[in-house]
Design a protein around this motif. Structure first.
Motif, short mmCIF file in Angstrom:
data_model
loop_
_atom_site.label_atom_id
_atom_site.label_comp_id
_atom_site.label_asym_id
_atom_site.label_seq_id
_atom_site.Cartn_x
_atom_site.Cartn_y
_atom_site.Cartn_z
N LEU A 177 0.82 -1.21 0.00
CA LEU A 177 0.00 0.00 0.00
C LEU A 177 0.86 1.26 0.00
O LEU A 177 0.35 2.37 -0.22
CB LEU A 177 -0.90 0.01 1.25
CG LEU A 177 -1.58 -1.32 1.59
CD1 LEU A 177 -2.25 -1.24 2.94
CD2 LEU A 177 -2.58 -1.68 0.50
N ALA A 178 2.14 1.10 0.23
CA ALA A 178 3.02 2.26 0.39
C ALA A 178 3.40 2.88 -0.95
O ALA A 178 3.35 2.23 -1.99
CB ALA A 178 4.27 1.85 1.15
N SER A 179 3.80 4.15 -0.90
CA SER A 179 4.22 4.82 -2.13
C SER A 179 5.71 4.61 -2.39
O SER A 179 6.18 4.75 -3.50
CB SER A 179 3.96 6.32 -2.04
OG SER A 179 3.22 6.66 -0.92
N TYR A 180 6.46 4.33 -1.35
CA TYR A 180 7.89 3.99 -1.49
C TYR A 180 8.31 3.24 -0.24
O TYR A 180 7.54 3.14 0.73
CB TYR A 180 8.74 5.26 -1.69
CG TYR A 180 8.87 6.14 -0.47
CD1 TYR A 180 9.99 6.08 0.36
CD2 TYR A 180 7.85 7.03 -0.11
CE1 TYR A 180 10.11 6.89 1.47
CE2 TYR A 180 7.96 7.83 1.01
CZ TYR A 180 9.10 7.77 1.80
OH TYR A 180 9.21 8.55 2.91
N GLY A 181 9.51 2.68 -0.29
CA GLY A 181 9.98 1.96 0.88
C GLY A 181 11.49 2.00 0.97
O GLY A 181 12.18 2.36 0.01
N ILE A 182 12.00 1.65 2.14
CA ILE A 182 13.45 1.60 2.33
C ILE A 182 13.82 0.14 2.57
O ILE A 182 13.31 -0.49 3.51
CB ILE A 182 13.87 2.50 3.50
CG1 ILE A 182 13.48 3.94 3.15
CG2 ILE A 182 15.38 2.39 3.75
CD1 ILE A 182 13.48 4.90 4.30
N ILE A 183 14.63 -0.38 1.66
CA ILE A 183 15.01 -1.80 1.72
C ILE A 183 16.49 -1.90 2.06
O ILE A 183 17.32 -1.19 1.49
CB ILE A 183 14.72 -2.49 0.36
CG1 ILE A 183 13.21 -2.60 0.15
CG2 ILE A 183 15.40 -3.85 0.27
CD1 ILE A 183 12.79 -3.46 -1.02
N PHE A 184 16.79 -2.78 3.00
CA PHE A 184 18.18 -3.00 3.41
C PHE A 184 18.72 -4.26 2.74
O PHE A 184 18.08 -5.32 2.81
CB PHE A 184 18.26 -3.11 4.93
CG PHE A 184 17.95 -1.79 5.61
CD1 PHE A 184 18.97 -0.93 5.98
CD2 PHE A 184 16.64 -1.39 5.83
CE1 PHE A 184 18.69 0.30 6.56
CE2 PHE A 184 16.35 -0.16 6.42
CZ PHE A 184 17.38 0.69 6.79
N ALA A 185 19.87 -4.11 2.06
CA ALA A 185 20.43 -5.25 1.32
C ALA A 185 21.94 -5.35 1.56
O ALA A 185 22.59 -4.35 1.93
CB ALA A 185 20.15 -5.09 -0.17
N ARG A 186 22.45 -6.54 1.34
CA ARG A 186 23.88 -6.82 1.55
C ARG A 186 24.66 -6.35 0.32
O ARG A 186 24.35 -6.75 -0.80
CB ARG A 186 24.02 -8.33 1.75
CG ARG A 186 25.36 -8.79 2.19
CD ARG A 186 25.35 -10.32 2.30
NE ARG A 186 24.81 -10.77 3.56
CZ ARG A 186 25.43 -11.65 4.36
NH1 ARG A 186 26.60 -12.18 4.00
NH2 ARG A 186 24.88 -12.03 5.48
N THR A 187 25.67 -5.50 0.54
CA THR A 187 26.49 -5.06 -0.59
C THR A 187 27.90 -5.62 -0.51
O THR A 187 28.69 -5.46 -1.44
CB THR A 187 26.54 -3.52 -0.68
OG1 THR A 187 26.61 -2.96 0.63
CG2 THR A 187 25.29 -2.97 -1.36
N ASP A 188 28.21 -6.28 0.61
CA ASP A 188 29.54 -6.88 0.77
C ASP A 188 29.43 -7.93 1.88
O ASP A 188 28.81 -7.67 2.91
CB ASP A 188 30.53 -5.78 1.17
CG ASP A 188 31.98 -6.25 1.11
OD1 ASP A 188 32.78 -5.55 0.51
OD2 ASP A 188 32.28 -7.34 1.67
N ASP A 189 30.04 -9.11 1.65
CA ASP A 189 29.93 -10.18 2.66
C ASP A 189 30.82 -9.95 3.87
O ASP A 189 30.72 -10.68 4.85
CB ASP A 189 30.27 -11.54 2.02
CG ASP A 189 29.12 -12.01 1.15
OD1 ASP A 189 27.99 -11.53 1.35
OD2 ASP A 189 29.36 -12.83 0.24
N GLY A 190 31.71 -9.00 3.80
CA GLY A 190 32.66 -8.79 4.89
C GLY A 190 33.76 -9.82 4.80
O GLY A 190 33.57 -10.89 4.21
N GLY A 191 34.88 -9.53 5.35
CA GLY A 191 36.01 -10.48 5.25
C GLY A 191 36.08 -11.35 6.47
O GLY A 191 35.12 -11.44 7.25
N GLU A 192 37.21 -11.98 6.67
CA GLU A 192 37.49 -12.81 7.83
C GLU A 192 37.23 -12.00 9.12
O GLU A 192 37.86 -10.96 9.35
CB GLU A 192 38.98 -13.22 7.72
CG GLU A 192 39.50 -14.17 8.77
CD GLU A 192 38.90 -15.57 8.65
OE1 GLU A 192 38.46 -15.95 7.54
OE2 GLU A 192 38.86 -16.24 9.69
N GLY A 193 36.27 -12.43 9.92
CA GLY A 193 35.96 -11.74 11.18
C GLY A 193 35.26 -10.40 11.00
O GLY A 193 35.00 -9.70 11.98
#
Ligand SMILES: Cc1cc2nc3c(=O)[nH]c(=O)nc-3n(C[C@H](O)[C@H](O)[C@H](O)COP(=O)(O)OP(=O)(O)OC[C@H]3O[C@@H](n4cnc5c(N)ncnc54)[C@H](O)[C@@H]3O)c2cc1C
Length: 402
Positions: A177-193
């Motif tokens: 029903l919304a006109s827009y939304g804010i979606i959180f997505a992974r852009t990097d898996d991160g390294g060791e630790g």
């Protein structure tokens, strides 16, 4: 008239202007919101556009429609304590959990939009304040919502001037029903630790590759599954910096938890007050229900717990206003506020008997909605974990053995 009208609000002295604000909201609820609500079906999630416009115009006159907007964008920001008072009072209506006041002075954009570019603020932020746009926020995924940083599997990959998103979001309130939304997505898996890096994106429902599936749940307002299949998002719709979305999400969640608890307390207070009125007039053998100890104990326990919950919320809000870090306080408020409200409404239903579960009364609806409140915005167990970790980190042992 309950004892709440006392200037000294259950042991917490509110400034004079907040007492006036609270009385103003009460009047608005009684004189403007209730007559509209009385005409709505039992499971309504809002009122007509016309009624909403009418309520907004009154709220505008009261100076209460731009309270979450920074001053530089024409806003009239208020303290967190004031926000808590408004939320608590405006939740005391049938649509409780969907207030404040049928969108009159609630709504507005998720505050993270104010960290966006001037273009994003102009396109999404300002119209949301004016009531013409409505947003969703999508963090949770089918892999779990309790540990979002690690559970977010939706992936965003840069391709030319666009980001391409693939993945699924779950339980997203009002998404379709919304006109827009804010979606959180992974852009990097991160390294060791290193933890994965998360980025926030502004999406619109007509973007290619996005679809929605309604999920029916215990409450009236449905959440949605969002399916992202090569969903194309223009580069200029990245909200904040690439890789810094998780702290954006966390700040937003912490900020929302204290008013969230206040809304639950408002609903439960109304349920308790209604139950007190009912038992005073309900005849049973030997007098009225209010003379029975079993009933009095339910009232006493509810009153004590609600006062404690309210004091926690007011104290935490005051700490926010003093510029203190309230991550743990916010968890305490969310945990105790939602669990207390659930118990109080449960007892109120018990005191009403059959009438307590009748659809014509708001209690059964509040009961269902408060059940969700112990899961949404982080389940109780996760908040207990945050509180316990903090306590253990900061406590070596009592003085007895020391
Ligand atoms: C009606 C509704 C509306 C929602 N709206 C939104 C929305 O608009 N946007 C959004 O992003 N999300 C939304 N959510 C999602 C909500 O935030 C998540 O449901 C919540 O964070 C829990 O995630 P989960 O359901 O994946 O449960 P899980 O993470 O799988 O957890 C399941 C249960 O396990 C327990 N648990 C989890 N972790 C721990 C732990 N570390 N220790 C002990 N016990 C634990 C808890 O009891 C928890 O309830 C909504 C949910 C509902 C039901």
């Amino acid at each position: 008239m309950t004892q709440q009208t006392a200037a000294n609000h259950y042991g917490f002295t509110l400034p004079e202007e907040l007492i006036l604000l609270r009385d103003q909201i009460r009047r608005f609820m009684r004189e403007e919101v209730k007559p509209i609500e009385d005409e709505l079906p039992h499971d309504a999630t809002g009122c007509s556009a016309e009624d909403r416009k009418h309520l907004r115009s009154i709220a505008e006159e009261m100076g209460l429609t731009r309270t979450s907007v920074p001053e530089e964008y024409g806003g009239n920001p208020i303290s967190t304590l004031a926000r808590v008072i408004i939320t608590e009072e405006s939740s005391k209506c049938r649509l409780g959990a969907y207030s404040p006041a049928l969108g009159a002075f609630g709504g507005g954009p998720p505050n993270i939009i104010w960290g966006g570019t001037p273009q994003q603020i102009e396109k999404y932020g300002i119209p949301s304040v004016e009531g013409s746009l409505f947003a969703f926020v999508a963090i949770t995924e089918p892999t779990g919502g309790s540990d979002p940083r690690n559970n977010i599997q939706t992936r965003a990959v840069k391709k030319g001037s666009h980001w391409i998103l693939n993945g699924r979001k779950m339980w997203i309130t009002g998404a379709k029903l919304a006109s827009y939304g804010i979606i959180f997505a992974r852009t990097d898996d991160g390294g060791e630790g290193q933890p994965p890096q998360i980025t926030a994106f502004i999406v619109e429902p007509h973007f290619p590759g996005i679809s929605f599936n309604e999920i029916e749940v215990i409450r009236a307002l449905s959440p949605y599954e969002i399916v992202l299949e090569d969903c194309e998002i223009p580069e200029e719709n990245v909200l904040g910096k690439v890789g810094e979305g998780f702290s954006v999400a966390q700040n937003w969640l912490v900020d929302a938890r204290i008013p969230y608890a206040a809304g639950c307390i408002g609903i439960a207070q109304e349920a308790l007050d209604m139950a007190c009125g009912w038992v005073k007039n309900r005849p049973v053998r030997g007098g009225m229900l209010d003379g029975k100890q079993a009933i009095q104990w339910m009232i006493a326990d509810s009153e004590v717990e609600l006062r404690a919950a309210r004091l926690l919320v007011y104290a935490a809000a005051s700490r926010v206003d003093a510029g203190e870090n309230v991550k743990v306080d916010a968890s305490i408020c969310k945990l105790y506020g939602t669990e207390t409200a659930g118990r109080v409404v449960d007892r109120a239903i018990q005191m009403f008997g059959g009438m307590g579960v009748a659809k014509e009364m708001p209690l059964e609806r509040w009961y269902r909605e408060l059940r969700v409140k112990r899961i949404g915005e982080g389940p109780s167990e996760v908040h207990r974990m945050v509180i316990a970790r903090d306590k253990l980190r900061n406590t070596d042992g009592g003085s007895y053995f020391g």
